[in-house]
Design an enzyme around this catalytic site. Sequence first.
Site, PDB file in Angstrom:
ATOM      1  N   ASP A  67      -0.088   0.215 -12.874  1.00  0.00           N
ATOM      2  CA  ASP A  67      -0.265  -1.062 -13.896  1.00  0.00           C
ATOM      3  C   ASP A  67      -1.783  -0.927 -14.456  1.00  0.00           C
ATOM      4  O   ASP A  67      -2.502  -0.104 -14.521  1.00  0.00           O
ATOM      5  CB  ASP A  67      -0.591  -2.353 -12.770  1.00  0.00           C
ATOM      6  CG  ASP A  67      -1.087  -2.165 -11.481  1.00  0.00           C
ATOM      7  OD1 ASP A  67      -1.844  -1.083 -11.479  1.00  0.00           O
ATOM      8  OD2 ASP A  67      -0.932  -2.931 -10.446  1.00  0.00           O
ATOM      9  N   ASN A 135      -1.240 -11.613  -0.812  1.00  0.00           N
ATOM     10  CA  ASN A 135      -0.058 -12.170  -1.142  1.00  0.00           C
ATOM     11  C   ASN A 135       1.250 -11.452  -0.892  1.00  0.00           C
ATOM     12  O   ASN A 135       2.281 -12.132  -1.220  1.00  0.00           O
ATOM     13  CB  ASN A 135      -0.150 -13.236  -2.209  1.00  0.00           C
ATOM     14  CG  ASN A 135      -0.029 -12.440  -3.495  1.00  0.00           C
ATOM     15  OD1 ASN A 135       0.239 -11.100  -3.345  1.00  0.00           O
ATOM     16  ND2 ASN A 135      -0.234 -13.072  -4.494  1.00  0.00           N
ATOM     17  N   HIS A 137       1.939  -8.796  -2.882  1.00  0.00           N
ATOM     18  CA  HIS A 137       2.291  -8.467  -4.197  1.00  0.00           C
ATOM     19  C   HIS A 137       2.226  -6.589  -3.962  1.00  0.00           C
ATOM     20  O   HIS A 137       1.531  -6.202  -3.060  1.00  0.00           O
ATOM     21  CB  HIS A 137       1.792  -8.891  -5.261  1.00  0.00           C
ATOM     22  CG  HIS A 137       0.214  -8.237  -5.342  1.00  0.00           C
ATOM     23  ND1 HIS A 137      -0.926  -9.142  -5.893  1.00  0.00           N
ATOM     24  CD2 HIS A 137      -0.541  -6.965  -5.375  1.00  0.00           C
ATOM     25  CE1 HIS A 137      -1.949  -8.405  -5.990  1.00  0.00           C
ATOM     26  NE2 HIS A 137      -1.851  -7.577  -5.442  1.00  0.00           N
ATOM     27  N   GLU A 142       3.948 -10.171  -8.568  1.00  0.00           N
ATOM     28  CA  GLU A 142       3.429 -11.221  -7.706  1.00  0.00           C
ATOM     29  C   GLU A 142       4.822 -12.340  -6.922  1.00  0.00           C
ATOM     30  O   GLU A 142       5.700 -12.044  -7.477  1.00  0.00           O
ATOM     31  CB  GLU A 142       2.694 -12.452  -8.538  1.00  0.00           C
ATOM     32  CG  GLU A 142       1.816 -11.893  -9.303  1.00  0.00           C
ATOM     33  CD  GLU A 142       0.468 -11.664  -8.306  1.00  0.00           C
ATOM     34  OE1 GLU A 142       0.557 -11.576  -7.213  1.00  0.00           O
ATOM     35  OE2 GLU A 142      -0.770 -11.538  -9.082  1.00  0.00           O
TER      36      GLU A 142
HETATM   37  C1  F6R Z   1      -3.581  -1.515  -7.817  1.00  0.00           C
HETATM   38  C2  F6R Z   1      -2.156  -2.434  -7.556  1.00  0.00           C
HETATM   39  C3  F6R Z   1      -2.501  -3.777  -6.346  1.00  0.00           C
HETATM   40  C4  F6R Z   1      -3.304  -3.362  -5.234  1.00  0.00           C
HETATM   41  C5  F6R Z   1      -3.366  -4.567  -4.302  1.00  0.00           C
HETATM   42  C6  F6R Z   1      -4.483  -4.094  -3.340  1.00  0.00           C
HETATM   43  O1  F6R Z   1      -2.899  -0.738  -8.735  1.00  0.00           O
HETATM   44  O2  F6R Z   1      -1.278  -2.200  -8.207  1.00  0.00           O
HETATM   45  O3  F6R Z   1      -1.147  -4.020  -6.102  1.00  0.00           O
HETATM   46  O4  F6R Z   1      -2.742  -2.183  -4.723  1.00  0.00           O
HETATM   47  O5  F6R Z   1      -3.900  -5.576  -5.355  1.00  0.00           O
HETATM   48  O6  F6R Z   1      -5.697  -3.908  -3.851  1.00  0.00           O
HETATM   49  P1  F6R Z   1      -6.782  -3.509  -2.887  1.00  0.00           P
HETATM   50  O7  F6R Z   1      -6.540  -2.027  -2.631  1.00  0.00           O
HETATM   51  O8  F6R Z   1      -8.137  -3.406  -3.780  1.00  0.00           O
HETATM   52  O9  F6R Z   1      -6.896  -4.293  -1.557  1.00  0.00           O
END
Ligand code: F6R
Length: 242
Positions: A67, A135, A137, A142
């Site tokens: 992303d 959450n 995701h 989401e």
């Molecule tokens: C990042 C991504 C997100 C993160 C998730 C956890 O490319 O796609 O899904 O993997 O938000 O983020 P952290 O590792 O910062 O807790």
Amino acid sequence: MNIILTKDYEAMSDAAFCVMQAVVTRNPSAVLGLATGTTPLGLYARMAEDHRKNGTSYLGVRTVNLDEYVGLGMESDQSYVYFMRKNLFEHIGIPLENTHIANGKAPDLAAECARYNALLDGLQQDIQVLGIGSNGHIAFNEPGTPFGSTVHVVDLAESTVRDNARLFAREEDVPRRALTMGLKNIMHAKKILILANGAGKANAVYGLVRGEVTTALPASILQLHPDCTLVCDEAAASLLSL
Ligand code: F6R
């Protein structure tokens, strides 16, 4: 789902590196699906160290990222393209033309989604690294995202904006939209490696492993993947009673 339970973040990163290393040494032209965020930083540090010490080659490897924030590019140190270059690509000798991330600055976002989706169709991930949001995701899919989704523009959930605000000077600076691989693009990977650490992920990890498969917790779709490994520390696994 295979589960590797580790004591802490460092041990989680060691275990993740072993899984990644096996893929890259077995197939020097592997396609690696990569994530940003704080969770995979230890894995990327180990890949960099291994490249430096042991010369593991990434010359033939291709990468695709999950992303990117809408509106951010290489000039912003908050962009995911910047994150990947600074935390991994510059340290493993991978030709930058072999690395792919959706362009958050594309003037036509719908066309960019179509371009990136077509690219992913031709670059099946040998392994896809994932973190998980509190959450549930994965990438920026989401809660409520259809399981059949492909690359799309997403309005980030308020909880995600709050979670990510720690990385920005002010919460108002966190972009509200992102381009993301869809759940179908993620499920297309041959192998999934999902990482989780810390108590803040415990509920999401419970839903990922033991919850019902539901769009309300997008990561739960991984229960349907034939080769998914979760590496998590004790705090993230605390509700699993392993
Ligand atoms: C990042 C991504 C997100 C993160 C998730 C956890 O490319 O796609 O899904 O993997 O938000 O983020 P952290 O590792 O910062 O807790």
